[in-house]
Structure formats: C-alpha cells, structure tokens
Design a protein around this motif. Structure first.
Motif, PDB file in Angstrom:
ATOM      1  N   ASP A   1      58.409  30.419 -46.765  1.00 32.59           N
ATOM      2  CA  ASP A   1      57.108  29.810 -46.509  1.00 32.59           C
ATOM      3  C   ASP A   1      55.976  30.521 -47.247  1.00 32.59           C
ATOM      4  O   ASP A   1      54.811  30.181 -47.061  1.00 32.59           O
ATOM      5  N   GLY A   2      56.326  31.527 -48.058  1.00 28.62           N
ATOM      6  CA  GLY A   2      55.322  32.231 -48.839  1.00 28.62           C
ATOM      7  C   GLY A   2      54.638  33.362 -48.089  1.00 28.62           C
ATOM      8  O   GLY A   2      53.614  33.861 -48.534  1.00 28.62           O
ATOM      9  N   ASN A   3      55.189  33.764 -46.967  1.00 32.52           N
ATOM     10  CA  ASN A   3      54.589  34.838 -46.164  1.00 32.52           C
ATOM     11  C   ASN A   3      55.316  36.150 -46.428  1.00 32.52           C
ATOM     12  O   ASN A   3      56.534  36.180 -46.618  1.00 32.52           O
ATOM     13  N   ALA A   4      54.567  37.255 -46.389  1.00 34.21           N
ATOM     14  CA  ALA A   4      55.163  38.572 -46.551  1.00 34.21           C
ATOM     15  C   ALA A   4      56.069  38.869 -45.362  1.00 34.21           C
ATOM     16  O   ALA A   4      55.717  38.597 -44.219  1.00 34.21           O
ATOM     17  N   VAL A   5      57.256  39.381 -45.648  1.00 36.88           N
ATOM     18  CA  VAL A   5      58.193  39.769 -44.588  1.00 36.88           C
ATOM     19  C   VAL A   5      57.938  41.239 -44.294  1.00 36.88           C
ATOM     20  O   VAL A   5      58.193  42.098 -45.128  1.00 36.88           O
ATOM     21  N   THR A   6      57.404  41.504 -43.102  1.00 39.26           N
ATOM     22  CA  THR A   6      57.035  42.879 -42.763  1.00 39.26           C
ATOM     23  C   THR A   6      57.847  43.447 -41.614  1.00 39.26           C
ATOM     24  O   THR A   6      57.700  44.618 -41.284  1.00 39.26           O
ATOM     25  N   SER A   7      58.695  42.632 -41.000  1.00 41.34           N
ATOM     26  CA  SER A   7      59.522  43.136 -39.908  1.00 41.34           C
ATOM     27  C   SER A   7      60.744  42.242 -39.747  1.00 41.34           C
ATOM     28  O   SER A   7      60.847  41.192 -40.355  1.00 41.34           O
ATOM     29  N   GLY A   8      61.661  42.701 -38.911  1.00 37.09           N
ATOM     30  CA  GLY A   8      62.842  41.896 -38.619  1.00 37.09           C
ATOM     31  C   GLY A   8      64.052  42.297 -39.449  1.00 37.09           C
ATOM     32  O   GLY A   8      64.009  43.215 -40.277  1.00 37.09           O
ATOM     33  N   GLN A   9      65.143  41.607 -39.197  1.00 36.38           N
ATOM     34  CA  GLN A   9      66.404  41.917 -39.842  1.00 36.38           C
ATOM     35  C   GLN A   9      66.348  41.712 -41.361  1.00 36.38           C
ATOM     36  O   GLN A   9      66.894  42.506 -42.120  1.00 36.38           O
ATOM     37  N   ALA A  10      65.661  40.670 -41.806  1.00 38.04           N
ATOM     38  CA  ALA A  10      65.562  40.422 -43.243  1.00 38.04           C
ATOM     39  C   ALA A  10      64.889  41.592 -43.938  1.00 38.04           C
ATOM     40  O   ALA A  10      65.313  42.024 -45.021  1.00 38.04           O
ATOM     41  N   LYS A  11      63.847  42.149 -43.343  1.00 38.55           N
ATOM     42  CA  LYS A  11      63.133  43.290 -43.918  1.00 38.55           C
ATOM     43  C   LYS A  11      64.058  44.493 -43.994  1.00 38.55           C
ATOM     44  O   LYS A  11      64.101  45.199 -45.011  1.00 38.55           O
ATOM     45  N   GLU A  12      64.838  44.734 -42.939  1.00 43.17           N
ATOM     46  CA  GLU A  12      65.747  45.879 -42.924  1.00 43.17           C
ATOM     47  C   GLU A  12      66.814  45.749 -44.009  1.00 43.17           C
ATOM     48  O   GLU A  12      67.131  46.708 -44.715  1.00 43.17           O
ATOM     49  N   ILE A  13      67.361  44.550 -44.169  1.00 43.89           N
ATOM     50  CA  ILE A  13      68.390  44.327 -45.187  1.00 43.89           C
ATOM     51  C   ILE A  13      67.807  44.540 -46.577  1.00 43.89           C
ATOM     52  O   ILE A  13      68.402  45.215 -47.424  1.00 43.89           O
ATOM     53  N   LEU A  14      66.649  43.977 -46.818  1.00 46.67           N
ATOM     54  CA  LEU A  14      66.033  44.107 -48.136  1.00 46.67           C
ATOM     55  C   LEU A  14      65.639  45.549 -48.439  1.00 46.67           C
ATOM     56  O   LEU A  14      65.760  46.009 -49.580  1.00 46.67           O
TER      57      LEU A  14
END
Length: 112
Positions: free
Chosen positions: A90-103
C-alpha cells in the motif's frame, strides 16, 4: 450458431468476399479518421496553457509511464525523502511486525 453441412455456393462466396472487403475499407476509414482527430487535437494543444482548475497530466514516476496510484505516490515519496527501509503493497513504511523482522534479518546477511 449452427454449422452448414453443404458448401457455400459461388454467389454466396462472392457476397461474403464483398462484405469482408467492405468491412476492411470501413476499418481503414475509421482508423484514418481517428488519426486525423488526434493530430488536430495535438496541434490545437501544442502551446496550450492550462486554465485555473483545469486538470493536467503530471509526469509519472512509474517505469511504465502509467498514472500513479495513491500507493505509488506514497512509495516514491518515501524513497525520495531518503527512506530505505521496507515498504508494503500500500506504499506505507513497514516499521513493525513479522515482515519487518524478516527483512531486517535478510539485510544482515552479507552479500557475495
């Protein structure tokens, strides 16, 4: 549509050939007319200055030149502001959550 069991008569073949030729001429005429209208429109708008409140096309930052969606605009704005982290669909910065940890874990892997 039901299929004919008997072959077409020569007169019927001539009629179909004539119809096909007429359709091809019509198609060529339509294409030529459309091209003329496009050329006229472009000629009229070469030095056109947009009036107040008039919608204008803006340059797209997309690689394919298509208009930007809201998600595209957020994505490009984040990148242009210097943000280099992950961005969701959606064009939003990922700053938390599982996706952030994986990246973050992937970013720690040395490249070869």
């Amino acid at each position: 549509m039901r299929r004919r069991k008997e072959p077409l008569l020569p007169d019927e073949m001539d009629m179909l050939t004539d119809d096909l030729a007429a359709l091809r001429r019509l198609g060529r005429d339509l294409v030529a007319g459309i091209r003329r209208e496009i050329a006229k429109h472009r000629a009229r708008n070469v030095d056109h200055e947009p009036e107040q409140g008039e919608l204008t096309m803006t340059a797209s930052r997309r690689f394919d030149g298509k208009p930007e969606t809201a998600a595209d605009s957020r994505f490009f704005d984040l990148r242009e502001s210097g943000y280099r982290g992950p961005i969701d669909q959606d064009g939003n910065a990922v700053t938390s959550g599982q996706a952030k940890e994986i990246l973050d874990a992937l970013a720690q892997i040395p490249s070869t």
